[in-house]
Write a protein that holds these residues in place. Structure first.
Motif, PDB file in Angstrom:
ATOM      1  N   GLY A   1       0.853  -1.252   0.075  1.00  0.00           N
ATOM      2  CA  GLY A   1       0.044  -0.132  -0.093  1.00  0.00           C
ATOM      3  C   GLY A   1       0.737   1.167  -0.070  1.00  0.00           C
ATOM      4  N   GLU A   2       2.265   1.194  -0.248  1.00  0.00           N
ATOM      5  CA  GLU A   2       3.008   2.363  -0.370  1.00  0.00           C
ATOM      6  C   GLU A   2       2.542   3.128  -1.706  1.00  0.00           C
ATOM      7  OE1 GLU A   2       7.787   3.849  -0.277  1.00  0.00           O
ATOM      8  OE2 GLU A   2       7.084   1.583   0.011  1.00  0.00           O
TER       9      GLU A   2
ATOM     10  N   ALA B   1     -15.472  21.975  -3.572  1.00  0.00           N
ATOM     11  CA  ALA B   1     -14.536  21.252  -4.716  1.00  0.00           C
ATOM     12  C   ALA B   1     -12.832  21.326  -4.668  1.00  0.00           C
ATOM     13  CB  ALA B   1     -14.681  21.811  -6.123  1.00  0.00           C
ATOM     14  N   TRP B   2     -12.430  22.756  -4.184  1.00  0.00           N
ATOM     15  CA  TRP B   2     -10.958  22.707  -4.025  1.00  0.00           C
ATOM     16  C   TRP B   2     -10.511  22.080  -2.625  1.00  0.00           C
ATOM     17  CZ3 TRP B   2      -8.679  25.130   0.275  1.00  0.00           C
ATOM     18  CH2 TRP B   2      -7.259  25.471   0.089  1.00  0.00           C
ATOM     19  N   LEU B   3     -11.395  22.031  -1.590  1.00  0.00           N
ATOM     20  CA  LEU B   3     -11.109  21.141  -0.419  1.00  0.00           C
ATOM     21  C   LEU B   3     -11.027  19.929  -0.665  1.00  0.00           C
ATOM     22  CD1 LEU B   3     -10.244  21.828   2.611  1.00  0.00           C
ATOM     23  CD2 LEU B   3     -12.870  21.523   3.038  1.00  0.00           C
ATOM     24  N   ALA B   4     -12.000  19.440  -1.245  1.00  0.00           N
ATOM     25  CA  ALA B   4     -12.083  17.879  -1.825  1.00  0.00           C
ATOM     26  C   ALA B   4     -10.591  17.516  -2.389  1.00  0.00           C
ATOM     27  CB  ALA B   4     -13.198  17.577  -2.578  1.00  0.00           C
ATOM     28  N   TYR B   5     -10.285  18.240  -3.340  1.00  0.00           N
ATOM     29  CA  TYR B   5      -8.994  17.840  -4.191  1.00  0.00           C
ATOM     30  C   TYR B   5      -7.798  18.096  -3.299  1.00  0.00           C
ATOM     31  CZ  TYR B   5      -5.657  17.664  -8.147  1.00  0.00           C
ATOM     32  OH  TYR B   5      -4.859  17.255  -9.143  1.00  0.00           O
ATOM     33  N   VAL B   6      -7.742  18.902  -2.357  1.00  0.00           N
ATOM     34  CA  VAL B   6      -6.431  18.955  -1.274  1.00  0.00           C
ATOM     35  C   VAL B   6      -6.518  17.833  -0.657  1.00  0.00           C
ATOM     36  CG1 VAL B   6      -5.673  20.473   0.454  1.00  0.00           C
ATOM     37  CG2 VAL B   6      -6.650  21.428  -1.388  1.00  0.00           C
ATOM     38  N   ILE B   7      -7.584  17.387   0.065  1.00  0.00           N
ATOM     39  CA  ILE B   7      -7.434  16.231   0.954  1.00  0.00           C
ATOM     40  C   ILE B   7      -7.463  14.906   0.309  1.00  0.00           C
ATOM     41  CG2 ILE B   7      -8.681  17.709   2.643  1.00  0.00           C
ATOM     42  CD1 ILE B   7     -11.038  15.672   2.237  1.00  0.00           C
TER      43      ILE B   7
ATOM     44  N   VAL C   1      -4.323   7.013   2.909  1.00  0.00           N
ATOM     45  CA  VAL C   1      -4.846   6.200   4.023  1.00  0.00           C
ATOM     46  C   VAL C   1      -5.333   5.093   3.546  1.00  0.00           C
ATOM     47  CG1 VAL C   1      -6.735   6.495   6.004  1.00  0.00           C
ATOM     48  CG2 VAL C   1      -5.388   8.197   5.476  1.00  0.00           C
ATOM     49  N   LEU C   2      -6.426   5.173   2.645  1.00  0.00           N
ATOM     50  CA  LEU C   2      -7.087   3.785   2.016  1.00  0.00           C
ATOM     51  C   LEU C   2      -6.025   2.888   1.621  1.00  0.00           C
ATOM     52  CD1 LEU C   2      -9.716   5.483   0.375  1.00  0.00           C
ATOM     53  CD2 LEU C   2     -10.068   4.269   2.347  1.00  0.00           C
ATOM     54  N   LEU C   3      -4.743   3.296   0.913  1.00  0.00           N
ATOM     55  CA  LEU C   3      -3.933   2.531   0.499  1.00  0.00           C
ATOM     56  C   LEU C   3      -3.011   1.572   1.432  1.00  0.00           C
ATOM     57  CD1 LEU C   3      -2.337   4.149  -2.770  1.00  0.00           C
ATOM     58  CD2 LEU C   3      -4.059   2.267  -2.751  1.00  0.00           C
ATOM     59  N   GLY C   4      -2.820   2.470   2.588  1.00  0.00           N
ATOM     60  CA  GLY C   4      -2.310   1.724   3.793  1.00  0.00           C
ATOM     61  C   GLY C   4      -2.768   0.606   4.316  1.00  0.00           C
TER      62      GLY C   4
ATOM     63  N   ASP D   1     -11.886   6.785   6.126  1.00  0.00           N
ATOM     64  CA  ASP D   1     -10.836   7.366   7.118  1.00  0.00           C
ATOM     65  C   ASP D   1     -11.550   8.451   7.789  1.00  0.00           C
ATOM     66  OD1 ASP D   1      -9.534   9.902   5.569  1.00  0.00           O
ATOM     67  OD2 ASP D   1     -10.414   8.456   4.309  1.00  0.00           O
ATOM     68  N   PRO D   2     -11.095   8.672   9.076  1.00  0.00           N
ATOM     69  CA  PRO D   2     -11.793  10.036   9.615  1.00  0.00           C
ATOM     70  C   PRO D   2     -11.161  11.303   8.803  1.00  0.00           C
ATOM     71  CG  PRO D   2      -9.679   8.992  10.792  1.00  0.00           C
ATOM     72  CD  PRO D   2     -10.388   7.934   9.782  1.00  0.00           C
ATOM     73  N   VAL D   3     -10.167  11.400   8.183  1.00  0.00           N
ATOM     74  CA  VAL D   3      -9.799  12.568   7.599  1.00  0.00           C
ATOM     75  C   VAL D   3     -10.717  13.285   6.902  1.00  0.00           C
ATOM     76  CG1 VAL D   3      -7.773  13.665   6.051  1.00  0.00           C
ATOM     77  CG2 VAL D   3      -7.122  11.606   7.872  1.00  0.00           C
ATOM     78  N   GLY D   4     -11.364  12.276   5.863  1.00  0.00           N
ATOM     79  CA  GLY D   4     -12.230  12.917   5.036  1.00  0.00           C
ATOM     80  C   GLY D   4     -13.527  13.227   5.731  1.00  0.00           C
ATOM     81  N   MET D   5     -13.813  12.838   6.761  1.00  0.00           N
ATOM     82  CA  MET D   5     -14.971  13.291   7.408  1.00  0.00           C
ATOM     83  C   MET D   5     -14.884  14.317   8.216  1.00  0.00           C
ATOM     84  SD  MET D   5     -16.732  11.110  10.756  1.00  0.00           S
ATOM     85  CE  MET D   5     -15.477  11.499  11.779  1.00  0.00           C
ATOM     86  N   LEU D   6     -13.744  14.600   8.982  1.00  0.00           N
ATOM     87  CA  LEU D   6     -13.338  15.655   9.566  1.00  0.00           C
ATOM     88  C   LEU D   6     -13.098  16.926   8.768  1.00  0.00           C
ATOM     89  CD1 LEU D   6     -10.979  14.635  12.417  1.00  0.00           C
ATOM     90  CD2 LEU D   6     -13.414  15.115  12.451  1.00  0.00           C
ATOM     91  N   ALA D   7     -12.497  16.625   7.517  1.00  0.00           N
ATOM     92  CA  ALA D   7     -12.268  17.774   6.430  1.00  0.00           C
ATOM     93  C   ALA D   7     -13.653  18.374   5.940  1.00  0.00           C
ATOM     94  CB  ALA D   7     -11.479  17.247   5.477  1.00  0.00           C
ATOM     95  N   LEU D   8     -14.793  17.326   5.835  1.00  0.00           N
ATOM     96  CA  LEU D   8     -15.877  17.624   5.127  1.00  0.00           C
ATOM     97  C   LEU D   8     -16.963  18.393   6.234  1.00  0.00           C
ATOM     98  CD1 LEU D   8     -18.283  17.798   2.978  1.00  0.00           C
ATOM     99  CD2 LEU D   8     -18.847  15.422   3.721  1.00  0.00           C
TER     100      LEU D   8
END
Length: 300
Positions: A55-56, A123-129, A136-139, A212-219
């Motif tokens: 997953g690297e 949309a810009w925030l989605a592309y950033v995260i 995270v998913l690949l990990g 992952d929690p990153v996408g949830m918190l970012a949204l």
């Protein structure tokens, strides 16, 4: 206008919008490779010297014979819809605007001028995260396994992230418009804050394609901030409306405060006696004399 004329005008404006989308999509097809590279850029590619397992990194691939063609068409069409949006949105507005009042047009201009930056901000925030979410998913990939990602799946993932984030950023604007029309007060919206915060985080966990929690918190984080900004604006707007009209927040069927203090009566007002009815006179004299009618001194 008659119904047939309305339908004819709608047909013409739809044709203009579709023509603009088609032209932009054809132009975008010549740059489809650059567009697909832009959409797949958040995916960490496997380079020379990197481990391809665990997953690297991931390998972007086309899984069937028609996949390059269908992906190119999909990317070009998406670029055509986005690139030609000023034209087809204007055609839609030109069809609806003649039926709106002046005040309604003013609110529509304000709504559009705020909705477009909010959508593109999401949309810009989605592309950033997206790079963080993809890593995270690949990990999660176990050792000894490789990640081969189809290009069409990456495209669907990117489009879904952009649409979810962009549309979610419109929620505070919807609350402001409800307050501007007098349907919801700022005080009432403030009373919803616990349920709204909980609902936004649940929505962020369900709506985002990542687990992952990153996408949830970012949204959820920016939406909560925008929600409280909308509540603050609504409270100030209610105060302004109350100063201009004390009865502005009353419902249509709600009575205003009335002063029921009795007023003094100046003197007694004489009440004249009723004139006699013709059947109560005996006909003597110029006006006649009243007589009893069926035992009563009036018609009753």
């Amino acid at each position: 206008m008659p119904l047939a004329d309305h339908l004819r005008e709608l047909r013409n404006r739809l044709a203009k919008g579709m023509l603009a989308i088609t032209i932009v999509a054809i132009v975008a097809a010549f740059y489809s490779e650059q567009l697909m590279e832009f959409l797949a850029d958040p995916v960490p590619r496997c380079k020379e010297g990197m481990s391809t397992t665990g997953g690297e990194c991931a390998t972007v691939a086309y899984t069937d014979l028609l996949s390059p063609f269908t992906t190119t068409v999909k990317v070009s069409l998406m670029a055509g819809i986005i690139g030609a949006s000023p034209i087809w949105l204007y055609q839609l507005w030109a069809f609806v605007a003649p039926g709106l009042h002046k005040s309604e047009r003013k609110y529509t201009y304000a709504f559009v001028s705020a909705a477009v930056p909010l959508f593109f901000g999401g949309a810009w925030l989605a592309y950033v995260i997206m790079p963080v979410s993809i890593r995270v998913l690949l990990g999660i990939t176990p050792e000894g396994s490789e990640n081969i990602l189809p290009m069409d799946k990456i495209l669907d993932f990117s489009v879904r992230m952009v649409l979810v984030f962009g549309a979610s950023f419109e929620l505070p604007l919807l609350l402001v418009m409800l307050n501007m029309t007098g349907m919801v007060t700022g005080r009432r919206m403030l009373g919803w804050w616990r349920g709204v915060v909980m609902g936004v985080f649940v929505f962020g966990a369900v709506a985002t394609p990542t687990t992952d929690p990153v996408g949830m918190l970012a949204l959820a984080g920016p939406i909560v901030v925008l929600y409280f900004l909308a509540v603050g604006f609504s409270v100030l707007n209610d105060q302004r409306r109350r100063r201009a009209d004390p009865d502005a927040e009353l419902d249509d069927d709600e009575a205003s405060d009335l002063d029921l203090t009795p007023e003094p009566v100046n003197g007694n007002e004489p009440v004249p006696a009723a004139k006699a009815l013709p059947e109560q006179t005996d006909g003597s004299g110029s006006e006649g004399r009243t007589s009893r009618y069926n035992g009563y001194d009036d018609v009753t």
